[in-house]
Design an enzyme around this catalytic site. Structure first.
Site, short mmCIF file in Angstrom:
data_model
loop_
_atom_site.label_atom_id
_atom_site.label_comp_id
_atom_site.label_asym_id
_atom_site.label_seq_id
_atom_site.Cartn_x
_atom_site.Cartn_y
_atom_site.Cartn_z
N ASP A 1 -36.60 -45.04 9.47
CA ASP A 1 -36.08 -43.67 9.61
C ASP A 1 -34.77 -43.58 8.85
OD1 ASP A 1 -38.23 -43.40 11.31
OD2 ASP A 1 -37.11 -42.39 12.89
N LYS B 1 -41.24 -35.22 13.13
CA LYS B 1 -40.74 -35.96 14.29
C LYS B 1 -39.56 -35.20 14.89
CE LYS B 1 -38.52 -40.29 15.70
NZ LYS B 1 -38.19 -41.70 15.32
N LYS C 1 -37.79 -35.52 10.03
CA LYS C 1 -37.29 -35.73 11.39
C LYS C 1 -36.05 -34.88 11.59
CE LYS C 1 -35.18 -39.48 14.12
NZ LYS C 1 -34.93 -40.93 14.15
#
Length: 235
Positions: free
Chosen positions: A102, A194, A166
């Site tokens: 991430d 996400k 995300k």
């Protein structure tokens, strides 16, 4: 705007657990806490475990043989290191066994209009991740962005080959239903979304998945799963 997704079965704790990235990214995290995090993730069947790079090897070892994927953040928490540093972090994480990365987007570059830098950095990380049989999620840090900047960031991430967009690190704000819907509309079927940051209840999780999130990052996984009637892990 896309139509709301079919809600996941929040009465089935296994279904809920399968979309959760079980996360512990506090600076004071200990080895014992990482091992408990991994035990919880395996017991409930979470999608992944996310820990700091310094704890990654321990998590990889503990999760070996389970379907739970080890993950770590890159350029965390501000995303303001150089591309070279992010690439080194990613390469080291992959060498240690990470299967999910991430990466924090360079927010300053995005706001300054240096979109070439933003895209080239994501491209480089996506290539590294995919060569290492891992997926790349890009953290936009949505609380700091305008609507147009969020849409631009989503387009860049899709064009650069990332797997997820995300919302946030959770350090300057969290996920909102409105941001998830906007991000899903921007990426369509090209990427997944996400939600992360401030997600502590089953009601929040359900609303975010209905808006378009297919993965949830939270350090409140056990509390959320308890709401679904999941059994307690024997310590």
């Amino acid at each position: 705007m896309p139509q709301p997704q079919t809600p996941i079965r929040c009465d089935d704790w296994r279904v809920v657990a399968a979309i959760i990235d079980h996360t512990l990214l506090k600076p004071e995290t200990t080895a014992a806490q990482v091992e408990l995090l991994c035990r919880e993730a395996v017991f409930y069947g979470c999608a992944s475990v996310f820990v700091h790079p310094a704890h990654l090897a321990r998590a990889v070892s503990f999760l070996h043989g389970s379907p739970v994927l080890p993950g770590t953040p890159i350029g965390f928490p501000q995303g303001a290191v150089t591309t070279t540093v992010k690439c080194f972090e990613a390469d080291e994480a992959l060498r240690l066994g990470a299967r999910e990365l991430d990466m924090v987007l360079n927010v300053g570059a995005l706001k300054a209009g240096d979109l070439t830098l933003v895209e080239s950095e994501i491209c480089a990380l996506a290539e590294l991740a995919h060569a290492g049989h891992a997926i790349l999620k890009v953290i936009l840090e949505t609380p700091l962005l305008t609507t147009q900047e969020k849409q631009t960031a989503c387009r860049i991430c899709a064009d650069a080959g990332a797997d997820f967009v995300k919302t946030a690190t959770g350090l300057v704000g969290g996920a909102t239903v409105e941001d998830i819907a906007l991000m899903k509309a921007a990426v369509g079927d090209r990427m997944r979304v996400k939600a992360s940051g401030g997600i502590r209840t089953l009601a929040q999780l359900r609303a975010l998945t209905m808006a378009g999130a297919s993965r949830i990052g939270t350090s409140s996984s056990v509390a959320i799963l308890t709401e679904t009637g999941a059994p307690a892990l024997a310590i």
